[in-house]
Design a protein around this motif. Structure first.
Motif, PDB file in Angstrom:
ATOM      1  N   ALA A 697       0.544  -1.132  -0.129  1.00 26.16           N
ATOM      2  CA  ALA A 697      -0.122   0.314   0.122  1.00 26.16           C
ATOM      3  C   ALA A 697       0.463   1.210  -0.238  1.00 26.16           C
ATOM      4  O   ALA A 697       0.257   2.355  -0.499  1.00 26.16           O
ATOM      5  CB  ALA A 697      -0.977  -0.178   1.217  1.00 26.16           C
ATOM      6  N   ILE A 744      -7.179  -2.040  -6.305  1.00 21.23           N
ATOM      7  CA  ILE A 744      -6.128  -1.372  -5.018  1.00 21.23           C
ATOM      8  C   ILE A 744      -7.604  -0.040  -4.499  1.00 21.23           C
ATOM      9  O   ILE A 744      -8.276   0.623  -5.494  1.00 21.23           O
ATOM     10  CB  ILE A 744      -5.146   0.026  -5.788  1.00 21.23           C
ATOM     11  CG1 ILE A 744      -4.303  -0.691  -6.006  1.00 21.23           C
ATOM     12  CG2 ILE A 744      -5.190   1.161  -4.393  1.00 21.23           C
ATOM     13  CD1 ILE A 744      -3.240  -0.117  -7.095  1.00 21.23           C
ATOM     14  N   TRP A 758      -6.107   4.601   4.912  1.00 25.95           N
ATOM     15  CA  TRP A 758      -6.339   3.703   3.858  1.00 25.95           C
ATOM     16  C   TRP A 758      -7.680   2.144   4.874  1.00 25.95           C
ATOM     17  O   TRP A 758      -8.555   2.098   3.870  1.00 25.95           O
ATOM     18  CB  TRP A 758      -5.264   2.639   4.196  1.00 25.95           C
ATOM     19  CG  TRP A 758      -4.222   3.240   2.875  1.00 25.95           C
ATOM     20  CD1 TRP A 758      -3.624   4.473   2.519  1.00 25.95           C
ATOM     21  CD2 TRP A 758      -3.973   2.034   1.219  1.00 25.95           C
ATOM     22  NE1 TRP A 758      -3.292   4.779   1.629  1.00 25.95           N
ATOM     23  CE2 TRP A 758      -3.071   3.476   0.442  1.00 25.95           C
ATOM     24  CE3 TRP A 758      -4.848   1.349   0.741  1.00 25.95           C
ATOM     25  CZ2 TRP A 758      -2.719   3.114  -0.445  1.00 25.95           C
ATOM     26  CZ3 TRP A 758      -4.246   1.149  -0.096  1.00 25.95           C
ATOM     27  CH2 TRP A 758      -3.722   1.886  -1.129  1.00 25.95           C
TER      28      TRP A 758
END
Length: 762
Positions: A697, A744, A758
């Protein structure tokens, strides 16, 4: 310090006075010579150090030569036959070394030997070649640096020229020793006078003239350089639109490849200003002057070979003058290569057509950029309270600048005329130049590993990113192939992080759910707990290091698996740290990143966590679940102790303990407090998966980092930054391609660099 000659003379006078019964007047007459003998002896003792000064001059010359050789090697290695000044530059360091190398022509004392004479002339020839080599580096300086360095060079050259002119005028022996030679003829009729007074005086006059001409070339080249840097800044601002349009997008490798290629071309052709100054007629003129200097010095040396072998040096410098002569003669030859190559670099790429030839013979045309800065100064207003004084000053300024403009135009015209010499020479020997061009610039027409093609038509797509003037486009079309080849080599210079790629491929989950688990695990069940410990922003590297600490401490895991994870994390933290330092730049983030670096060194090198040894009996005898609980309890204890002692959030131990406490609680929650039943292999696999998700990430921001490196604002730093971007692109090719195969999360582009963002996105 003893003075033997003075003592011996005094003893002799005493002996004569006793034996010959000299009168007092005769003794006093003899003692009158004591002062002269003493002064001569003192002078000879001081002159004994001149040999080492001569060696110091030779050493300073070697330093300059090595820098010029480094520039030559760099130019040949990168196939930049305009030889950018990367090492030998006009800066404070070399402006301190060059005067040392020029001490002999500065020296007002006479050097009677033939070798001594030629050494002084050789120093002036060496100075001419050094000035010609320094000319392109003017374009690399900001206005203030350019003014100070040109001023320092001006003072140095004028001082050298004035010294030599004084010595020629009063005949001190620098370029002749006419009076000494005449006396030797009278005393020793058969003595061969080897030095030609007229030859040396003529050569010194020529070198002085050439030094002044080169100084004028530097001054003339500085004026368009000031305008050039302003044009480059405007040029960069126009291309910043590309950055704003793609800066926060998830670019593919192919898109990044095109972007880096464009900006490398910008750096190598136009944003790197030395390329433009290479095309100046002043650069061509300096190359011709270098060749003339080399020829003159070669002729002078040929008539001095016999004197060198017969040790015809009579100065206090001793045989160090031979060393200086040889070293600086080598410097003259080496120093001629780059200016001469620059002289032909532009011309050798031109198509031999009537239009091109006729264009080059328009020598009396002066491009506007040569005088544009002077016209700006001429138009500038000066505000003085007194109208009369203001009118006088404005009139004087206008007259002076009109003269400067005409003088600048005259210099350019003369340089254009001088530049015809290599042009005509190239026409006469064009077959040889075609062979040279083919050997230096021909590359394969096939596509390379990264997909860059070298056919001439494809390179035309890059012309919008070329900052050179239109009359230099042919040069760029011929050199873009070499630039693209250099880019390919640059991209593959770095090593690929194999272990990191393997970790992401085998352990990362689709959508990187491990990140969400880390950031947002069941807040409704422990809201008060997380609010207590979450007092600092989430840091990618600290999370990775903390999770790795727990993983390598688990029992029953094969050593190879642990070492493989450590190797992967080592490689990953290099890029994670790069992302953080590029995108998370607040003081709070910086302090946590520094803590993570210190903690990783402790874990990776010493196998410790906050002073507690990992994999020792107190830990090894526990189950996997007990180890997680041990880390949680220990972190909580350390946290409470630091709090009770007044430790703040900036304390490294405080931050590490909070991070460990939070992560262990997250793990315990994921097992619903049944951690005792956790299988070590399963827990290790889960932790490895979470580590892979967090690193992956974080590395979704690598394209943004590469784009940022292509847009460094400082002109002098842009080339190195773009090269770093190319190397980073090569290193992370497989990482970028691997990560972009995963799903993603849909997030705002501005949220990608921040770990805590996130956990709140699908």
């Amino acid at each position: 310090m003893g003075y033997n000659s003075t003592k011996d003379f005094l003893k002799l006078v005493d002996g004569l006075a006793d034996e010959c019964q000299l009168t007092k007047d005769k003794v006093n007459s003899l003692l009158g010579y004591v002062k002269s003998i003493y002064q001569s002896e003192v002078e000879s003792r001081y002159n004994a150090t001149m040999f080492w000064i001569g060696m110091y001059i030779a050493l300073a010359s070697v330093v300059c030569i090595l820098a010029m050789v480094a520039d030559l090697l760099h130019g040949f290695h990168t196939r930049k036959l305009w030889f950018p000044c990367k090492y030998f530059r006009l800066n404070s360091a070399f402006l301190s070394v060059i005067p040392i190398a020029m001490k002999l022509p500065m020296d007002l004392g006479g050097l009677p030997g033939d070798v001594d004479q030629v050494t002084k002339l050789g120093s002036m020839a060496f100075m001419c070649t050094m000035m010609a080599n320094l000319l392109p580096c003017l374009a690399t300086m900001e206005s203030n640096d350019l003014f100070s360095n040109i001023t320092a060079l001006f003072i140095l050259v004028i001082t050298l020229v004035v010294n030599v002119c004084i010595q020629i005028q009063i005949q001190t022996g620098v370029v002749s020793y006419q009076e000494a030679a005449q006396m030797l003829k009278v005393v020793l009729p058969n003595y061969e006078v080897k030095i030609s007074k007229h030859r040396n005086t003529t050569l010194a006059t020529i070198y002085v003239t050439l030094l002044l001409v080169l100084l004028m070339l530097h001054l003339s080249s500085s004026l368009p350089t000031l305008k050039l840097r302003k044009d480059i800044k405007n040029y960069l601002q126009r291309h910043e639109k590309d950055t704003r349009s793609i800066a926060n997008k998830l670019l593919t490798f192919e898109q990044l490849q095109k972007h880096v290629t464009r900006y490398l071309v910008m750096e190598e052709t136009g944003i790197f200003p030395q390329v433009i100054t290479t095309c100046y007629c002043t650069t061509s003129a300096s190359g011709v002057i270098c060749v003339l200097v080399t020829i003159l010095h070669a002729i002078t040396m040929s008539s001095t070979v016999k004197a060198i072998f017969t040790n015809d040096y009579d100065s206090d410098y001793g045989w160090s003058t031979i060393v200086i002569l040889i070293v600086q003669s080598i410097g003259v030859v080496i120093g001629t290569i780059a200016p001469l190559s620059r002289c032909f670099a532009t011309l050798s790429f031109k198509v031999m057509s009537f239009e091109i030839i006729s264009k080059h013979f328009k020598v009396f045309e002066v491009e506007s950029y040569w005088t544009e800065k002077l016209h700006e100064w001429k138009r500038a207003k000066i505000y003085i309270p007194s109208p009369i004084l203001n009118a006088v000053i404005m009139t004087l300024k206008k007259l002076i600048l009109i003269f400067c403009i005409k003088f600048q135009e005259g210099v350019v015209v003369v340089c254009n005329i001088i530049a015809l010499i290599p042009f005509i020479f190239m026409i006469c020997f064009s077959p040889c130049f075609r062979c040279w061009k083919r050997s230096m610039f021909t590359t394969s027409s096939e596509e390379w590993t990264l997909g860059w093609t070298v056919n001439l038509e494809r390179t035309r797509d890059l012309l919008p990113y070329v900052a050179l003037r239109e009359d230099k486009i042919e040069l760029i079309l011929r050199t873009l192939k070499g630039l693209l080849k250099s880019l390919e080599l640059l991209v593959w210079r770095g090593g690929e992080p194999i272990n990191l790629v393997r970790l992401i491929k085998h352990k990362a989950t689709d959508g990187f759910h491990g990140v969400k688990k880390f950031v947002h695990t069941d807040h409704h069940r422990i809201p008060s707990l997380l609010s207590e410990v979450h007092e600092y922003p989430d840091c990618w590297s600290l999370a990775v290091v903390t999770l790795t600490t727990i993983a390598v401490s688990l029992p029953g895991i094969e050593k190879n698996e642990v070492e493989r994870l450590l190797r992967s994390v080592r490689e990953g933290l290099v890029y994670v740290t790069l992302v953080e330092k590029s995108l998370n730049v607040t003081d709070e983030y910086k302090s946590i990143q520094k803590v993570a670096e210190i903690l990783w060194t402790e874990v990776d090198v010493y196998r410790k966590w906050l002073g507690h040894k990992l994999q020792v009996p107190v830990i090894e005898n526990k189950t996997a679940g007990q180890i997680v609980e041990w880390f949680s309890d220990t972190a909580n204890t350390i946290y409470q102790v630091v709090e009770s002692n007044g430790g703040g959030n900036e304390d490294s131990i405080h931050i590490c303990a909070k991070s460990m406490y939070r992560i262990t609680k997250t793990i315990l929650l994921s097992y619903n407090e049944n951690i005792e039943k956790a299988n070590p292999e399963e827990l290790f696999d889960n932790l490895s998966s979470m580590i892979a998700d967090i690193i992956a990430a974080c590395l979704t921001n690598i394209p943004q980092v590469i784009v940022m490196k292509c847009h460094t604002s400082a002109i002098e730093k842009r080339k190195a930054s773009v090269n770093d971007a190319a190397r980073l692109l090569g290193e992370t090719k497989r990482i970028i391609e691997t990560i972009q195969r995963y799903h993603i999360p849909h997030m705002s582009p501005y949220d990608f660099p921040f770990l805590d963002k996130w956990g709140y996105n699908p």
